[in-house]
Scaffold this active site. Structure first.
Site, PDB file in Angstrom:
ATOM      1  N   ASP A 354      24.477  39.095 111.155  1.00 16.44           N
ATOM      2  CA  ASP A 354      24.359  39.960 112.316  1.00 16.44           C
ATOM      3  C   ASP A 354      25.450  41.026 112.224  1.00 16.44           C
ATOM      4  O   ASP A 354      26.443  40.850 111.519  1.00 16.44           O
ATOM      5  CB  ASP A 354      24.515  39.114 113.589  1.00 16.44           C
ATOM      6  CG  ASP A 354      24.285  39.923 114.851  1.00 16.44           C
ATOM      7  OD1 ASP A 354      23.437  40.829 114.820  1.00 16.44           O
ATOM      8  OD2 ASP A 354      24.955  39.650 115.858  1.00 16.44           O
ATOM      9  N   ASP A 778      36.539   3.916  87.492  1.00 18.45           N
ATOM     10  CA  ASP A 778      35.504   4.580  88.298  1.00 18.45           C
ATOM     11  C   ASP A 778      36.023   5.012  89.662  1.00 18.45           C
ATOM     12  O   ASP A 778      35.301   5.636  90.429  1.00 18.45           O
ATOM     13  CB  ASP A 778      34.303   3.638  88.507  1.00 18.45           C
ATOM     14  CG  ASP A 778      33.369   3.653  87.306  1.00 18.45           C
ATOM     15  OD1 ASP A 778      33.805   4.144  86.258  1.00 18.45           O
ATOM     16  OD2 ASP A 778      32.240   3.158  87.428  1.00 18.45           O
TER      17      ASP A 778
END
Length: 947
Positions: A354, A778
């Site tokens: 806008d 991990d």
């Protein structure tokens, strides 16, 4: 419950005609059963409130906590982990249910941690959004029982007579009964930056929303003047309600990251099943399985390996990475409501913005003053009176030194400040205005030209003639300090003001306004209008001291023309740089506004969105296009003006159909449907309406367009880091799979069968060792990789395609090749220390297995450095990520402990290693790094040869 259109109205309150703007106000009031002079009675208002309900927009019911918790488990990866938990429990039960089911407990804990992280972050976002809301309740002044009373706007009913004054928020849609110099700021509804002059006169024909001058609407604000209006619609029946209802029919898009994670989960699920089947079949064939006990062992091996192949830390690490990115955005005033939306901005290929309040300051500013002696440019933007007056723009922009031009400019700005009802005040280090923004622009400009404020300070107003749409003029009768003659100062539309002028000010003297000077004045007005400035002329005349406030209009002739000003809602100073940065990143910036096409293209050109002279397409033109024409238009046009909410939706849909990831920014109610439909809607936190904030996925706390570009950079960093830890986790897990798979298949070649001592199925690693690898490598390294600093300039590359996979063919190749190298290095290490096999060794199976176990752990830690980039050397900015090195260091310490600490040796089946064993393990593990360096070098050389 019946909808607003279906509600049964009491006989005394018939529904008004669909469009009250084309009906006489008295007829509208009569239909609503109200006397405009006295308003409703308190009893009648209470009855209507009970019948119609509160004057509020329908809001979504709060999501219960149990739903929020369940939503955290709807992620496909989490579902895959839950399956792994179930399988682990089955394996544990089949093996005799001894001790705790460690695998299942660990994976379940990770799933719960992931859910907690998601809930906490979304709760923080909700609290941040709530903090942005206004803490004051909207109030309205109405006539009740013939008296003015102030009520909550939520208690307004149809038939209430609103009493409007400067600064009031309009509480409901209403038909004007009276209006005196009434100007209403409707930018939140229409996108129009200028306050709209209202008039109670009935319209001749139905008009667009922004041109209904005899109506006022909920959610707008009175900028100037006074008036009264009868409420014709409340709640969801208002124009704001219509837009809110439109939101109900728009679907929220799934983010690109959510689509990608769903795809990754599907691929991983199929891969895990494939791995389990292949391992079980090969193990059965190679080991000549014949007894039920051997078959159970093979089945358990396949299932255990499948569970190990699932990167169970992925969902939690993904949530942490997104949460860290969200916090980084929040520090830059970008509040992300959903974690997965954080990455979407990084994928954006179009930012559809806008204009008013987003690209511009929504603060009308005088930038040009043109008089008989030349033109003055005023620097600075907005309501902060910082800046100076310089000659220009045609004269080079030098200091303002000409005495005649300076005198004339002072008189123009001084006159505009006298014929003025606005106020400029300073509080808490900022500047605010009350009144019409255009009039406020004169007050701000007066501070930028030396002595202007001091010269008008002593004037006293003795009377005025208000601005009306018919006159297009406003005049003020002022009494100067001392014994000077009174003056009538008039400002207004130049085409109306100039015909009333007979002279023009040149320096200190008024000279006749001959044809040549009149043509020059008109040419200046046309030039400013062509540059998208709103123009206002200023003139004056001397009047006798006995002149009274009555009959001032008779003196609005024989005026002395002072000059004309050019007013514009200026771009935010930082936006041009942000637009340039977006374009450098391959992102197309578009402007979608309700403002005039000339103004829109001027602002877009100033910001670098389009080249000078580019065309703007209007909402009316869009309405006449079919789907193909709309897509063709959105490919070539970047400025859209005079658009309605449905046009914004059309544009967003067309861009998405063309394959773009669309970020839509805005602050007004009219932006809300498009914000909800866009891939990521960005609402303004300060000027944005509540409807808009609810529709958006991200809210800017500072309403700064530059914050969006900073968020784009952060989004791209998030995506890069997601790829980093995915590359790391998958390649490391693939290393475990290759180790076990080829260790089973080639057990005889490697000497494992001879060392196993009669076991039916031999494995290179124990289940507890595989679990240890998953826990050590991990978690910490992958998490550290998720918060790794920017490796390369992420804004120097184009946006990724929506069809581009996170794990593409090149990444899969790298994952498989690195996993294979890890497996080979691990198995060769075991072979080196075992008797028999390819290389003759002298250690027992426990020591050789420990050496291989250590090699695999260290290889995965070397792989941390590899995974920071798919193409850039691991030695580039090698020490930039301190958390990476901390994770690597912790991993090394833990591995030394599990190998050398006695009670851990018992738990994980390890044995102590001497320096020779450690040296071999480190050397073999490092092959992962050197292999990937060669692969990256070959790729870079090929890229250079291809240009």
């Amino acid at each position: 419950m019946a909808s607003p259109q279906q509600r049964t109205q009491p006989p005394s309150v018939p529904l008004p005609a669909p469009d009250p703007s084309v009906r006489d106000a008295a007829d509208v009031a009569a239909d609503l059963g109200v006397d405009p002079a006295t308003g409703l009675s308190a009893a009648e208002a209470a009855r209507r409130l009970a019948d119609d309900g509160p004057n509020e927009l329908r809001s979504k019911p709060p999501v219960p906590v149990w739903r929020k918790v369940l939503d955290q488990f709807r992620d496909p990866l989490v579902a895959l982990l839950l399956v792994a938990v179930a399988i682990s429990l089955v394996v544990w039960w089949v093996e005799g249910a001894h001790g705790l089911p460690v695998d299942a407990v660990v994976i379940a804990a990770i799933v719960v941690l992931n859910a907690v992280l998601g809930l906490v972050q979304e709760s923080k976002a909700e609290n941040a959004v709530a903090a942005l809301r206004s803490m004051t309740e909207a109030m309205s002044t109405v006539l009740r029982d013939g008296r003015r009373v102030t009520v909550r706007s939520a208690e307004l009913v149809r038939g209430d007579v609103l009493v409007l004054a400067e600064g009031d928020a309009v509480g409901a849609d209403a038909r004007l009964l009276t209006a005196t110099a009434l100007r209403v700021q409707e930018s939140s509804l229409t996108g129009e930056s200028e306050a709209v002059l209202k008039d109670a006169a009935v319209l001749a024909a139905p008009a667009p929303l922004g041109d209904r001058f005899d109506m006022v609407y909920k959610g707008t604000a009175v900028a100037q003047g006074v008036g009264r209006a009868v409420v014709v619609a409340t709640g969801m029946d208002t124009q704001m309600g219509a837009i809110a209802r439109l939101l109900d029919s728009t679907e929220e898009e799934v983010t690109p990251l959510q689509r990608e994670i769903a795809h990754v989960s599907k691929v991983l699920g199929l891969t895990v099943i494939g791995i389990a089947v292949v391992v079980m079949v090969l193990a059965a064939v190679v080991n000549d399985v014949r007894t039920p006990a051997d078959l159970v062992t093979v089945l358990l091996l396949g299932v255990s390996l499948a569970v190990a192949a699932v990167p169970e830390g992925l969902p939690a690490i993904l949530s942490v990475v997104l949460a860290v990115g969200v916090q980084a955005m929040a520090r830059r005033n970008a509040v992300v409501k959903k974690l997965h939306s954080a990455e979407t901005l990084g994928s954006a290929s179009v930012i559809a913005s806008d204009k008013t309040g987003t690209l511009t300051k929504n603060e009308m500013t005088i930038q040009r003053v043109v008089t008989a002696s030349g033109e003055v440019t005023l620097t600075g933007v907005g309501y902060r009176p910082d800046g100076e007056a310089v000659v220009g723009p045609d004269d080079g922009g030098g200091p303002l030194t000409g005495e005649a031009l300076t005198r004339e400019a002072v008189m123009v700005l001084g006159g505009g400040s006298l014929a003025n009802d606005a106020q400029l005040t300073q509080a808490d280090g900022g500047w605010t205005v009350q009144g019409d923004p255009t009039e406020a622009a004169f007050l701000v400009a007066a501070h930028k030209l030396a002595d202007t404020v001091d010269r008008v300070a002593g004037f006293e107003r003795r009377g005025e003639v208000p601005f009306t749409s018919e006159r297009k003029l406003m005049s003020a009768l002022v009494d100067p300090p001392g014994d000077g003659a009174w003056a009538l100062v008039t400002k207004g539309a130049p085409d109306v003001l100039l015909p009333r002028c007979t002279d023009v000010q040149v320096g200190d003297t008024a000279v006749p306004l001959d044809d040549e000077r009149r043509a020059a004045a008109l040419a200046a007005v046309e030039r400013l209008s062509g540059q998208a400035y709103r123009t206002l002329g200023v003139a004056y005349r001397r009047v006798p001291e006995e002149t009274g406030p009555e009959g001032l209009e008779e003196h609005e002739s024989d005026l002395v023309y002072l000059g004309v000003v050019g007013i514009i809602d200026p771009p935010r100073p930082e936006v041009a740089t942000a637009v340039a940065e977006a374009r450098r990143a391959g992102i197309r910036v578009m402007m979608i506004t309700g403002d005039h096409p000339v103004t829109a293209t001027r602002i877009a050109s100033d910001l670098g969105i389009v080249e000078p002279g580019a065309r703007a397409v209007t909402g009316t033109e869009l309405d006449g296009l079919d789907a193909a024409g709309l897509r063709e238009t959105t490919r070539s046009v970047s400025v859209y003006a005079r658009v309605a909410p449905q046009n914004k939706l059309q544009i967003v849909d067309a861009l998405q159909a063309d394959g773009h990831v669309v970020a839509m920014t805005g602050d007004g109610v009219n932006d809300a449907p498009a914000l909800k439909t866009a891939d990521i809607g960005v609402a303004m936190g300060i000027t944005g309406t509540e409807v808009t904030k609810e529709s958006a996925r991200m809210i800017l706390g500072d309403d700064n367009f530059a914050t969006i570009v900073a968020a784009v950079r952060q989004g791209r960093i998030i995506f890069d880091n997601i790829k980093k830890f995915l590359r790391y986790l998958l390649s490391s897990n693939m290393g475990e799979v290759c180790t076990v798979l080829f260790g089973v298949v080639f057990a005889g070649v490697l000497g494992l069968e001879g060392a196993a001592g009669g076991e039916a199925v031999v494995v290179p690693l124990l289940a507890t060792q595989i679990l240890w690898i998953n826990l050590v490598t991990d978690s910490g390294p992958a998490l550290a990789m998720g918060v790794d600093p920017e490796t390369d300039d992420v804004m120097a590359r184009p946006p990724r395609s929506p069809h581009e996979r996170i794990i593409d063919a090149r990444m899969w190749t790298g994952v498989l090749s690195i996993g294979l190298v890890m497996g080979v290095a691990t198995l060769l290490t075991i072979d080196i220390f075992l008797p028999g096999g390819l290389v003759e060794g002298s250690d027992d199976l426990t020591v050789a297995r420990t050496a291989g176990f250590t090699t695999l752990v260290l290889a995965q830690l070397f792989n941390v450095l590899n995974s920071r980039s798919e193409t850039t050397s691991a030695f580039h900015r090698m020490f930039a990520g301190r958390w990476l090195w901390a994770a690597i260091g912790l991993g090394v310490v833990l591995q030394v402990a599990v190998v050398e600490v006695p009670f851990l040796q018992v738990a994980f089946g390890t044995a102590g290693l001497d320096l020779a064993h450690w040296a071999v393990a480190v050397g073999m593990a490092s092959t992962v790094l050197w292999f990937d360096e060669v692969r990256k070098l070959v790729w870079r050389v090929r890229q250079r040869r291809q240009g």
